[in-house]
Scaffold this active site. Structure first.
Site, short mmCIF file in Angstrom:
data_model
loop_
_atom_site.label_atom_id
_atom_site.label_comp_id
_atom_site.label_asym_id
_atom_site.label_seq_id
_atom_site.Cartn_x
_atom_site.Cartn_y
_atom_site.Cartn_z
N GLU A 172 0.30 -0.61 16.23
CA GLU A 172 -0.55 0.55 15.92
C GLU A 172 -1.43 0.92 17.10
O GLU A 172 -1.65 2.11 17.40
CB GLU A 172 -1.41 0.27 14.68
CG GLU A 172 -2.21 1.50 14.27
CD GLU A 172 -3.16 1.26 13.12
OE1 GLU A 172 -2.83 0.47 12.21
OE2 GLU A 172 -4.26 1.86 13.15
N HIS A 201 5.50 -5.11 8.63
CA HIS A 201 5.52 -6.50 9.08
C HIS A 201 5.87 -7.45 7.95
O HIS A 201 5.00 -8.15 7.42
CB HIS A 201 4.14 -6.86 9.67
CG HIS A 201 3.94 -6.35 11.06
ND1 HIS A 201 4.93 -6.30 12.00
CD2 HIS A 201 2.83 -5.89 11.67
CE1 HIS A 201 4.44 -5.83 13.13
NE2 HIS A 201 3.18 -5.55 12.95
N SER A 238 1.07 -9.57 10.73
CA SER A 238 0.48 -8.51 9.90
C SER A 238 -1.04 -8.60 10.02
O SER A 238 -1.66 -9.56 9.55
CB SER A 238 0.91 -8.70 8.44
OG SER A 238 0.02 -8.04 7.58
N SER A 239 -1.62 -7.59 10.65
CA SER A 239 -3.06 -7.62 10.92
C SER A 239 -3.85 -7.69 9.61
O SER A 239 -4.77 -8.51 9.47
CB SER A 239 -3.45 -6.36 11.71
OG SER A 239 -4.83 -6.28 11.85
N ASN A 240 -3.49 -6.86 8.63
CA ASN A 240 -4.32 -6.84 7.42
C ASN A 240 -4.22 -8.15 6.64
O ASN A 240 -5.17 -8.58 6.01
CB ASN A 240 -4.05 -5.59 6.57
CG ASN A 240 -2.81 -5.71 5.75
OD1 ASN A 240 -2.83 -6.27 4.67
ND2 ASN A 240 -1.70 -5.18 6.27
N CYS A 247 2.45 5.88 8.85
CA CYS A 247 1.58 6.10 7.68
C CYS A 247 0.67 7.31 7.96
O CYS A 247 0.09 7.41 9.04
CB CYS A 247 0.72 4.86 7.43
SG CYS A 247 -0.48 5.13 6.11
N CYS A 263 -8.34 1.78 6.63
CA CYS A 263 -7.77 2.50 5.49
C CYS A 263 -8.22 1.91 4.16
O CYS A 263 -8.73 0.79 4.09
CB CYS A 263 -6.25 2.51 5.59
SG CYS A 263 -5.52 0.93 5.15
N CYS A 297 0.86 -1.18 0.00
CA CYS A 297 0.00 0.00 0.00
C CYS A 297 0.90 1.24 0.00
O CYS A 297 2.13 1.12 0.15
CB CYS A 297 -0.86 -0.01 1.26
SG CYS A 297 0.18 0.00 2.74
N THR A 325 -6.46 0.82 11.76
CA THR A 325 -6.67 1.00 10.31
C THR A 325 -6.78 -0.32 9.54
O THR A 325 -7.21 -0.32 8.39
CB THR A 325 -5.49 1.79 9.69
OG1 THR A 325 -4.28 1.08 9.98
CG2 THR A 325 -5.42 3.20 10.21
FE1 SF4 Z 1 -0.95 0.76 4.51
FE2 SF4 Z 1 -3.32 1.31 5.46
FE3 SF4 Z 1 -1.35 0.66 7.14
FE4 SF4 Z 1 -1.28 3.00 5.86
S1 SF4 Z 1 -2.79 2.37 7.36
S2 SF4 Z 1 0.40 1.55 6.10
S3 SF4 Z 1 -2.23 2.52 3.89
S4 SF4 Z 1 -2.29 -0.68 5.59
#
Ligand code: SF4
Length: 317
Positions: free
Chosen positions: A133, A48, A230-232, A103, A202, A19, A172
């Site tokens: 975060e 991560h 890595s959460s996402n 970020c 995000c 991203c 996020t």
């Molecule tokens: Fe990437 Fe979203 Fe994390 Fe920013 S907040 S680093 S755009 S995943």
């Protein structure tokens, strides 16, 4: 004569992988290395991903857990996840040169939490305990100003100082669907709770989850390239499972693929978390080609064009 390979469709989710926030954080480390020469210290994994960290280490970055590991006069960079206010304060006290790779979309949540606190509201943060975060966002405000809620049970158990003086913000990189449930529960219990002006989850998290949802109905199997912290990336595995994939797994590299667990799929979905570089996606595609007669199909749900500038202090622009 060698046996013919079985045909397999590899559905490549798009958007996937890096991203704008991750891209910027890595560029900050690379630019600092070019400008000052090695070593440049980085507090925590910049993003991560082991592959990214090791690549930067080879260029001269030294990753540390805490600032006291940075020698006098050292240059230090804070990771993309954001840091509590105490960290830049400590760097200033030690007169270290530091650059913040937080970020901008995480910084937006920090600013938002600060404004809500100034209005005298008690703040709830929807997020995962222990994630950097979450530690960074909670550390923007005095201890006790922000209460973390992770589950619907936490929402139920929460006792506010004043139910009409509440606000919430979120991490996020959460699951869009789980967060919607949490927000609905909060609003049901506290109808006057103040919500963020704009969604805190995000664009990159949302888009990657949408892309997985779009291909999951066609894929028996979904592989997500990413790190377990890595959460996402972890959320993408959950999204794939819920969207009906019989098997969904996180792999850090091609070598992690459990071929036995895949079964005999005709179609495999492939995506990558926001901190996983595309070179790892290429690696996984290459190893699939060794095992199968692969038809590669791109499934684009949206095109991303977000870019963030580097800090002026670093570029001098
Ligand atoms: Fe990437 Fe979203 Fe994390 Fe920013 S907040 S680093 S755009 S995943």
């Amino acid at each position: 004569m060698s046996e013919a390979k079985r045909p397999l469709t590899l559905l490549l989710a798009s958007p996937r992988g890096f991203c704008a926030g991750v891209d910027r954080a890595i560029q900050i480390v690379e630019t600092a290395l070019e400008k000052f020469g090695p070593p440049v210290y980085v507090r925590h994994e910049i993003v991560h991903n082991r592959f990214v960290v090791e690549t930067l280490e080879r260029k001269g970055a030294i990753f540390v857990e805490e600032l006291d590991e940075v020698p006098e006069g050292g240059k230090v960079i804070f990771s993309a996840h954001g840091v509590p206010k105490s960290v830049p304060a400590a760097a200033e006290k030690r007169e270290l040169i530091y650059f913040d790779a937080t970020c901008p979309l995480v910084s937006k949540v920090h600013i938002e939490a600060g404004r809500l606190h100034e209005r005298g509201l008690q703040i709830l943060l929807i997020g995962h305990a222990g994630h950097p975060e979450v530690i960074g966002t909670m550390g923007q405000l005095p201890e006790g100003a922000v209460t973390l809620v992770e589950t619907l049970a936490d929402v139920e158990a929460f006792r506010p100082h004043d139910p009409d003086r509440l606000a919430f913000v979120t991490q996020t990189t959460l699951s869009v669907d789980d967060t919607a449930e949490m927000v609905a529960a909060l609003k049901a219990r506290f109808p006057n709770i103040v919500a963020p002006h704009k969604e805190d989850i995000c664009y990159a998290t949302t888009n990657r989850q949408e892309a997985v949802k779009a291909i999951a109905p066609r894929a028996e199997v979904m592989l997500v390239i990413g790190a377990p912290n890595s959460s996402n990336s972890m959320r993408l595995v959950e999204v794939a499972e819920r969207a009906g994939c019989t098997y969904a797994a996180l792999v850090q590299r091609a070598a992690d693929i459990d071929w036995g667990a895949l079964g005999h799929p005709h179609t495999v979905g492939l995506t990558a978390g926001a901190s996983a570089p595309d070179v790892l996606v290429e690696e996984v595609i290459a190893v699939f080609r060794e095992h199968f007669d692969v038809t590669l199909e791109m499934a684009e749900t949206v095109r991303e064009s977000v870019q963030f500038k580097l800090p002026r202090a670093l570029t001098g622009e």
